[in-house]
Design an enzyme around this catalytic site. Structure first.
Site, mmCIF file in Angstrom:
data_model
loop_
_atom_site.group_PDB
_atom_site.id
_atom_site.type_symbol
_atom_site.label_atom_id
_atom_site.label_comp_id
_atom_site.label_asym_id
_atom_site.label_seq_id
_atom_site.Cartn_x
_atom_site.Cartn_y
_atom_site.Cartn_z
ATOM 1 N N ASP A 25 -2.313 0.379 12.305
ATOM 2 C CA ASP A 25 -3.700 0.304 11.833
ATOM 3 C C ASP A 25 -4.396 1.659 11.999
ATOM 4 O O ASP A 25 -4.062 2.426 12.904
ATOM 5 C CB ASP A 25 -4.431 -0.771 12.650
ATOM 6 C CG ASP A 25 -5.727 -1.204 11.991
ATOM 7 O OD1 ASP A 25 -5.962 -0.860 10.807
ATOM 8 O OD2 ASP A 25 -6.518 -1.880 12.663
ATOM 9 N N ASN A 73 -3.988 -8.315 2.565
ATOM 10 C CA ASN A 73 -4.297 -6.976 2.038
ATOM 11 C C ASN A 73 -4.541 -6.936 0.523
ATOM 12 O O ASN A 73 -5.071 -5.959 -0.002
ATOM 13 C CB ASN A 73 -3.193 -5.969 2.404
ATOM 14 C CG ASN A 73 -3.240 -5.538 3.859
ATOM 15 O OD1 ASN A 73 -2.230 -5.180 4.442
ATOM 16 N ND2 ASN A 73 -4.424 -5.572 4.475
HETATM 17 C C1 FPP Z 1 -3.754 -0.442 8.018
HETATM 18 O O1 FPP Z 1 -4.660 0.631 8.071
HETATM 19 C C2 FPP Z 1 -2.566 -0.033 7.286
HETATM 20 C C3 FPP Z 1 -2.107 -0.627 6.148
HETATM 21 C C4 FPP Z 1 -2.729 -1.790 5.518
HETATM 22 C C5 FPP Z 1 -0.914 -0.083 5.436
HETATM 23 C C6 FPP Z 1 0.211 0.334 6.315
HETATM 24 C C7 FPP Z 1 1.070 1.231 5.545
HETATM 25 C C8 FPP Z 1 1.626 2.361 6.001
HETATM 26 C C9 FPP Z 1 1.570 2.821 7.371
HETATM 27 C C10 FPP Z 1 2.327 3.254 5.094
HETATM 28 C C11 FPP Z 1 3.576 2.766 4.491
HETATM 29 C C12 FPP Z 1 4.565 2.154 5.379
HETATM 30 C C13 FPP Z 1 5.868 2.091 5.055
HETATM 31 C C14 FPP Z 1 6.821 1.317 5.882
HETATM 32 C C15 FPP Z 1 6.393 2.792 3.887
HETATM 33 P P1 FPP Z 1 -6.092 0.432 7.455
HETATM 34 O O2 FPP Z 1 -6.058 0.845 6.035
HETATM 35 O O3 FPP Z 1 -6.547 -0.983 7.670
HETATM 36 O O4 FPP Z 1 -6.949 1.412 8.287
HETATM 37 P P2 FPP Z 1 -8.476 1.229 8.683
HETATM 38 O O5 FPP Z 1 -8.538 0.048 9.604
HETATM 39 O O6 FPP Z 1 -8.807 2.506 9.341
HETATM 40 O O7 FPP Z 1 -9.230 1.013 7.412
#
Ligand code: FPP
Length: 247
Positions: A25, A73
């Site tokens: 996250d 998501n």
């Molecule tokens: C949460 O951060 C993250 C995600 C919803 C996506 C996770 C994806 C990756 C780390 C990249 C790709 C992974 C692979 C295995 C190729 P957020 O967007 O909720 O962050 P925030 O809480 O700061 O908004």
């Protein structure tokens, strides 16, 4: 293609976790703090996955499971969802050969039905390509939700009963476990969430019944192999009793 020599422990370090699961996250905030689009944070996050996978053998971690995209998501903007899907396709295309050569076995959990055909083909191909590997087992949760997984498992179980292949008397925790997406995985010993949020967010609900949790303030794109090693090292000091009284 030659596979990398096994130089690292096959079994967990003394008292260390065998299976670590991570809620990655903080990508969006990481990018926003830099005045950049959220997708840039996801790209930086994807690069971190590689570092942490590489850090696993040295820490005795055999299984790493990462939460890449949840069933919730899809509620994000169309731009972000499309950007993430493109990132997953690109990640698999670019990293496949390297993952194979590093002895990583990759598998995906989650419902593939809503994912586009091109992505699903790439996922299937990567699973097949790496199916003989055993150095690190990387499981990527994509369109994954714990409740959705248990619901799908229950539906398949009900189907087998209706088809006469199982009796309702056979249904116990062990049987249900065999219908989960994670049937090939041991339960996680340690679940890490980055970015300071202390929530489980529907991740591995059934499997984490006895897991230890670590909530780390660092945003995922800043989470280094060193920090990972510290968290994993801290796990060994914990006293896990699985509901029993200490001997
Ligand atoms: C949460 O951060 C993250 C995600 C919803 C996506 C996770 C994806 C990756 C780390 C990249 C790709 C992974 C692979 C295995 C190729 P957020 O967007 O909720 O962050 P925030 O809480 O700061 O908004």
């Amino acid at each position: 293609m030659a596979k990398m020599q096994e130089k690292t422990p096959q079994t967990p370090l003394e008292g260390g976790p065998q299976h670590v699961a991570i809620i990655m996250d903080g990508n969006g905030r990481w990018a926003q703090m830099r005045g950049r689009p959220r997708l840039l944070g996801h790209h930086a996050g994807a690069r971190r996955v590689r570092d942490i996978v590489e850090a696993c053998p040295g820490q005795g971690v055999k299984y790493l499971t990462v939460f890449a995209f949840s069933t919730e998501n899809w509620k994000r903007t169309q731009t972000e969802v499309a950007g993430l899907m493109k990132l997953f396709r690109r990640y698999i295309t670019r990293e496949s050969r390297d993952l194979f050569e590093r002895g990583v076995r990759v598998r995906f959990i989650g419902d593939r039905v809503r994912l586009d055909d091109k992505l699903v083909t790439l996922m299937d191909d990567l699973e097949l390509l790496t199916s003989g590997n055993d150095r690190v087992h990387l499981t990527i949760a994509l369109n994954y939700g714990g409740r959705d997984e248990v619901t799908r498992a229950a539906k398949r179980l009900a189907y087998e009963i209706e088809a006469g292949n199982l009796s309702y008397k056979d249904v116990d925790a062990e049987t249900l476990t065999q219908f989960l997406d994670t049937q090939f995985l041991p339960d996680p010993d340690l679940v890490i969430r980055t970015s300071g949020e202390a929530r489980i967010s529907n991740f591995l609900l059934w499997q984490s019944a006895y897991a230890e949790y670590e909530f780390i303030d660092t945003l995922w794109p800043d989470f280094t192999a060193d920090e990972f090693a510290k968290v994993v090292g801290g796990f060994a000091a914990r006293d896990r009793r699985y509901g029993a009284v200490k001997a």
